[in-house]
Design a protein around this motif. Structure first.
Motif, PDB file in Angstrom:
ATOM      1  N   GLU A  32       0.822  -1.209   0.000  1.00  0.00           N
ATOM      2  CA  GLU A  32       0.000   0.000   0.000  1.00  0.00           C
ATOM      3  C   GLU A  32       0.855   1.258   0.000  1.00  0.00           C
ATOM      4  OE1 GLU A  32      -2.798  -0.387   3.188  1.00  0.00           O
ATOM      5  OE2 GLU A  32      -3.908  -1.967   2.149  1.00  0.00           O
ATOM      6  N   ALA A  33       1.975   1.224   0.697  1.00  0.00           N
ATOM      7  CA  ALA A  33       2.874   2.382   0.703  1.00  0.00           C
ATOM      8  C   ALA A  33       3.449   2.621  -0.691  1.00  0.00           C
ATOM      9  CB  ALA A  33       3.995   2.179   1.719  1.00  0.00           C
ATOM     10  N   ALA A  34       3.695   1.553  -1.423  1.00  0.00           N
ATOM     11  CA  ALA A  34       4.230   1.700  -2.782  1.00  0.00           C
ATOM     12  C   ALA A  34       3.162   2.213  -3.742  1.00  0.00           C
ATOM     13  CB  ALA A  34       4.777   0.362  -3.275  1.00  0.00           C
ATOM     14  N   LEU A  35       1.906   1.801  -3.543  1.00  0.00           N
ATOM     15  CA  LEU A  35       0.828   2.248  -4.431  1.00  0.00           C
ATOM     16  C   LEU A  35       0.373   3.665  -4.135  1.00  0.00           C
ATOM     17  CD1 LEU A  35      -1.527  -0.835  -4.676  1.00  0.00           C
ATOM     18  CD2 LEU A  35       0.038   0.021  -6.401  1.00  0.00           C
ATOM     19  N   PHE A  36       0.274   3.994  -2.861  1.00  0.00           N
ATOM     20  CA  PHE A  36      -0.243   5.283  -2.442  1.00  0.00           C
ATOM     21  C   PHE A  36       0.788   5.993  -1.560  1.00  0.00           C
ATOM     22  CE2 PHE A  36      -3.760   2.199  -2.644  1.00  0.00           C
ATOM     23  CZ  PHE A  36      -4.379   2.690  -3.780  1.00  0.00           C
ATOM     24  N   PRO A  37       1.873   6.428  -2.155  1.00  0.00           N
ATOM     25  CA  PRO A  37       2.941   7.000  -1.337  1.00  0.00           C
ATOM     26  C   PRO A  37       2.608   8.352  -0.723  1.00  0.00           C
ATOM     27  CG  PRO A  37       3.471   7.199  -3.661  1.00  0.00           C
ATOM     28  CD  PRO A  37       2.208   6.392  -3.561  1.00  0.00           C
ATOM     29  N   ARG A  38       1.620   9.060  -1.261  1.00  0.00           N
ATOM     30  CA  ARG A  38       1.282  10.370  -0.717  1.00  0.00           C
ATOM     31  C   ARG A  38      -0.196  10.645  -0.940  1.00  0.00           C
ATOM     32  NH1 ARG A  38       4.368  10.761  -5.070  1.00  0.00           N
ATOM     33  NH2 ARG A  38       3.563  11.707  -6.938  1.00  0.00           N
ATOM     34  N   GLY A  39      -0.704  11.606  -0.233  1.00  0.00           N
ATOM     35  CA  GLY A  39      -2.109  11.964  -0.354  1.00  0.00           C
ATOM     36  C   GLY A  39      -2.427  12.544  -1.725  1.00  0.00           C
ATOM     37  N   ILE A  40      -3.683  12.458  -2.085  1.00  0.00           N
ATOM     38  CA  ILE A  40      -4.130  13.008  -3.364  1.00  0.00           C
ATOM     39  C   ILE A  40      -4.219  14.523  -3.229  1.00  0.00           C
ATOM     40  CG2 ILE A  40      -6.031  13.078  -5.006  1.00  0.00           C
ATOM     41  CD1 ILE A  40      -6.705  10.216  -4.135  1.00  0.00           C
ATOM     42  N   LEU A  41      -3.648  15.208  -4.182  1.00  0.00           N
ATOM     43  CA  LEU A  41      -3.716  16.668  -4.175  1.00  0.00           C
ATOM     44  C   LEU A  41      -5.113  17.106  -4.569  1.00  0.00           C
ATOM     45  CD1 LEU A  41      -0.329  17.484  -5.942  1.00  0.00           C
ATOM     46  CD2 LEU A  41      -0.819  17.449  -3.505  1.00  0.00           C
TER      47      LEU A  41
END
Length: 191
Positions: A32-41
């Motif tokens: 999950e960290a690799a898929l979603f490394p940061r919040g959606i702007l």
């Protein structure tokens, strides 16, 4: 000529172990960290500039649309019980109330037994009325009355408050692409 060669260092030749066994939870967390490394702007936009954008969060209706019971046709706001005996051979005469309800006009007079109020499409239904009879199904009877030759059912030609959009209803989900349909739905809500 003699050369001295250095014997190879055994520690350099040993391969470091590359296989590491992870628990299911740790593997999922890394995945999950690799898929979603940061919040959606996200950014706030005016409705006119939202076409083609995607929603960052769900849109929940804060009000009922329409906010009041309204007429679906041009006609007369009536009590359906008054028109139960109406027919082609036996019209029912109703006295007209002294107001005409248009869109944006708040009714001031109540529809009581034996009366009707002229109402335009989209006009708010006055108190006491539970149906609207179409103007095509009436005949003028002087300046202050109409004859109705057709019975109506309670709720006929009425859109009830919240019938298009109910308060608390999730209208659009996060990720929805904004098209013309979505623009129309969003325009119906207060800002």
């Amino acid at each position: 000529m003699t050369m001295m060669t250095k014997s190879p260092d055994r520690s350099a030749l040993e391969q470091e172990q590359f296989l590491e066994i992870l628990s299911r939870e740790e593997a999922l967390a890394r995945f999950e960290a690799a898929l979603f490394p940061r919040g959606i702007l996200s950014e706030a936009r005016k409705l006119a500039a939202a076409l083609g954008a995607a929603l960052a969060e769900d849109v929940v209706a804060s009000v009922d649309v329409p906010p009041f019971d309204r007429s679906n046709v041009d006609g007369f706001a009536v009590r359906s019980a008054d028109l139960a005996p109406a027919g082609e051979g036996a019209p029912v005469r109703l006295a007209l109330n002294g107001e005409i309800i248009h869109c944006g006009t708040a009714p001031t007079l109540q529809v009581v037994a034996g009366t009707a109020t002229p109402i335009a499409t989209g006009g708010p239904l006055p108190r006491g009325a539970d149906a609207v009879v179409m103007v095509e199904h009436t005949q003028p009877a002087g300046l202050d009355a109409i004859d109705v030759r057709r019975a109506v059912l309670p709720g006929q030609f009425v859109s009830y408050a919240g019938s298009d959009i109910a308060r608390g209803e999730v209208l659009l989900r996060a990720g929805t692409l904004i098209g013309s349909r979505e623009i129309g739905m969003l325009a119906a809500l207060p800002r």
